[in-house]
Design a protein around this motif. Structure first.
Motif, PDB file in Angstrom:
ATOM      1  N   LEU A 138      41.880  82.146  43.896  1.00 43.47           N
ATOM      2  CA  LEU A 138      41.034  82.694  44.951  1.00 43.47           C
ATOM      3  C   LEU A 138      39.950  81.710  45.364  1.00 43.47           C
ATOM      4  CD1 LEU A 138      40.664  86.384  43.691  1.00 43.47           C
ATOM      5  CD2 LEU A 138      42.046  85.557  45.594  1.00 43.47           C
ATOM      6  N   ALA A 139      39.407  80.984  44.381  1.00 43.82           N
ATOM      7  CA  ALA A 139      38.411  79.966  44.722  1.00 43.82           C
ATOM      8  C   ALA A 139      39.028  78.873  45.586  1.00 43.82           C
ATOM      9  CB  ALA A 139      37.825  79.369  43.440  1.00 43.82           C
ATOM     10  N   GLY A 140      40.278  78.489  45.262  1.00 44.63           N
ATOM     11  CA  GLY A 140      40.968  77.510  46.085  1.00 44.63           C
ATOM     12  C   GLY A 140      41.194  78.003  47.504  1.00 44.63           C
ATOM     13  N   CYS A 141      41.517  79.293  47.647  1.00 46.69           N
ATOM     14  CA  CYS A 141      41.693  79.875  48.981  1.00 46.69           C
ATOM     15  C   CYS A 141      40.393  79.838  49.774  1.00 46.69           C
ATOM     16  CB  CYS A 141      42.204  81.301  48.860  1.00 46.69           C
ATOM     17  SG  CYS A 141      43.910  81.443  48.305  1.00 46.69           S
ATOM     18  N   MET A 142      39.286  80.122  49.094  1.00 41.05           N
ATOM     19  CA  MET A 142      37.991  80.075  49.769  1.00 41.05           C
ATOM     20  C   MET A 142      37.689  78.666  50.281  1.00 41.05           C
ATOM     21  SD  MET A 142      36.496  82.995  49.979  1.00 41.05           S
ATOM     22  CE  MET A 142      34.813  82.459  50.299  1.00 41.05           C
ATOM     23  N   VAL A 143      37.987  77.653  49.460  1.00 43.04           N
ATOM     24  CA  VAL A 143      37.765  76.271  49.883  1.00 43.04           C
ATOM     25  C   VAL A 143      38.631  75.930  51.087  1.00 43.04           C
ATOM     26  CG1 VAL A 143      37.999  73.859  49.186  1.00 43.04           C
ATOM     27  CG2 VAL A 143      37.047  75.530  47.590  1.00 43.04           C
ATOM     28  N   LEU A 144      39.901  76.350  51.037  1.00 43.14           N
ATOM     29  CA  LEU A 144      40.799  76.063  52.160  1.00 43.14           C
ATOM     30  C   LEU A 144      40.355  76.773  53.433  1.00 43.14           C
ATOM     31  CD1 LEU A 144      44.269  76.234  50.353  1.00 43.14           C
ATOM     32  CD2 LEU A 144      43.163  74.204  51.300  1.00 43.14           C
ATOM     33  N   MET A 145      39.816  77.980  53.293  1.00 43.07           N
ATOM     34  CA  MET A 145      39.311  78.687  54.466  1.00 43.07           C
ATOM     35  C   MET A 145      38.118  77.966  55.080  1.00 43.07           C
ATOM     36  SD  MET A 145      39.593  82.704  53.325  1.00 43.07           S
ATOM     37  CE  MET A 145      38.900  83.276  54.885  1.00 43.07           C
TER      38      MET A 145
END
Length: 412
Positions: free
Chosen positions: A15-22
């Motif tokens: 989820l943290a990776g998704c936040m960074v990608l967003m």
């Protein structure tokens, strides 16, 4: 135990990776979210919400109890579930995922089925609706209405086979009683009429226990259905954004390469990798990619891939079902295994039946059958779906009656 310990940190990291990608791709994330929202509003809301409301009202009026008693002679010997599962199966097959899971959860909450029976029921009543299969997939993605026949046979035939296989699940578990057996039969009344009387009594008793007025039932049905349809929409938007982020990060292309290599090893076209990977996450994207695959890919391989994707359902549907089953005691793992088995069975049926069905006279007869043509162009028509629901329930009731008569003949 190890999975529980590492599952939480892995999920948090993902989820943290998704936040960074967003943050890195805000425009693409917004476009994907709007695309998912459009699918929910234009397709899912008008097609699912009416069935959510109708099924809730039917439960309140005791209609499920009526059909449950009448369909018991059919459902209990074949699938080892009570007759109410026949109504759930008809609703699930007509309206598509996740209506079968919603009704199964409702039956479980009312103690009309046991936990094991609920797991059997949700495993084979989660399917694509025929309007989407015949209209969107056959006509919209494959541009050939005649292919709807082989897709329907493989998808729904595979679902029924899963239901028969799931009857082996929890064989030693206790079953719910047959009301027509536990209820006394009136003197000078045949068992067939006795079952009808019992069914009507069960419906009246369920209505009496419910006690709500028509207005209250409708209000509660709309409120409950709105909550569920909003959850469904949120999950569709989430997975739409997730797939876009995975594509931007290059993860999807790596999965395409890996799955393509695996397909080559088993003799399938590697060009179907994009369809299978997309369908692993979301049904519509997967079957669209199968229909748009390179022309060099044999058509029967494309149909088998579409049948697998439709039967697997995609992680988006899995998340919807898991959210519905949460709090009912029904386990997700049997459902996931059943979806995978359904996908393999449907793809196998599509390949085995391709020559006798697609290459025979059945396709020509199907193409000239008026109901098939109307279904293929009806879109998400509520009227067409209700007609199919009535047809399925009529056939199920007829089969239940025949089985009851055969049982009486053997006893006589």
């Amino acid at each position: 135990m190890i999975m529980k310990r590492i599952g939480g940190p892995l999920l948090a990291f993902g989820l943290a990776g998704c936040m960074v990608l967003m943050l890195v791709h805000p425009g693409s994330s917004l476009t994907a979210a709007l695309r998912g929202l459009s699918i929910w509003w234009d397709v899912l809301f008008p097609s699912l919400f009416p069935f959510f409301v109708i099924s809730e009202m039917m439960l309140g009026f005791g209609v499920v109890h009526l059909f449950g008693t009448l369909l018991d002679p059919l459902m209990r010997p074949l699938f080892r579930i009570p007759g109410s599962g026949g109504f759930v199966a008809a609703m699930g097959y007509v309206s598509g995922y996740p209506v079968g899971a919603k009704l199964t959860a409702k039956l479980r909450e009312q103690n009309l089925i046991t936990r094991v029976e609920g797991e059997r029921l949700v495993a084979f009543t989660t399917s694509s609706d025929p309007i989407f299969l015949l209209g969107a997939v056959s006509v919209g993605f494959f541009h050939d209405a005649s292919l709807g026949l082989i897709l329907a046979i493989s998808h729904y035939g595979g679902g029924l086979l899963v239901g028969l296989l799931m009857s082996l699940h929890g064989r030693r578990a206790a079953a719910t009683p047959d009301l027509s057996i536990t209820a006394p039969v009136q003197p000078h009344t045949g068992q067939g009429m006795g079952r009808i009387r019992t069914a009507l009594s069960a419906m009246a008793e369920a209505r009496r226990r419910d006690g709500r007025s028509l207005g209250e039932i409708m209000k509660d049905a709309i409120q409950s259905s709105l909550k569920l349809i909003i959850v469904v929409g949120g999950l569709v938007v989430f997975f739409s954004v997730l797939m876009e982020l995975l594509s931007r990060a290059g993860i999807m292309s790596s999965l395409f390469t890996l799955v393509g290599a695996l397909l080559s090893l088993i003799g399938f076209s590697p060009e179907l990798a994009q369809a299978l990977v997309g369908g692993f996450f979301e049904v519509t994207l997967g079957v669209r990619s199968a229909g748009e695959a390179a022309s060099a890919v044999p058509l029967h391989f494309k149909i088998a891939a579409a049948a697998f994707i439709l039967s697997w359902g995609g992680l988006s549907v899995h998340a919807q079902v898991a959210s519905i089953l949460n709090g009912t005691g029904l386990r997700y793992l049997p459902f996931m295994i059943a979806r995978l088995v359904h996908g393999v069975l449907a793809a196998s049926l599509a390949l085995l039946l391709w020559q006798p069905v697609a290459g025979g006279r059945l396709v020509a007869a199907w193409s000239h059958w008026p109901p098939a043509a109307s279904l293929s162009t009806a879109g998400s028509s509520l009227g067409a779906s209700l007609v199919l629901l009535g047809l399925l329930l009529s056939v199920a009731l007829l089969l239940a009656l025949v089985l009851s008569l055969l049982r009486l003949h053997r006893k006589g």
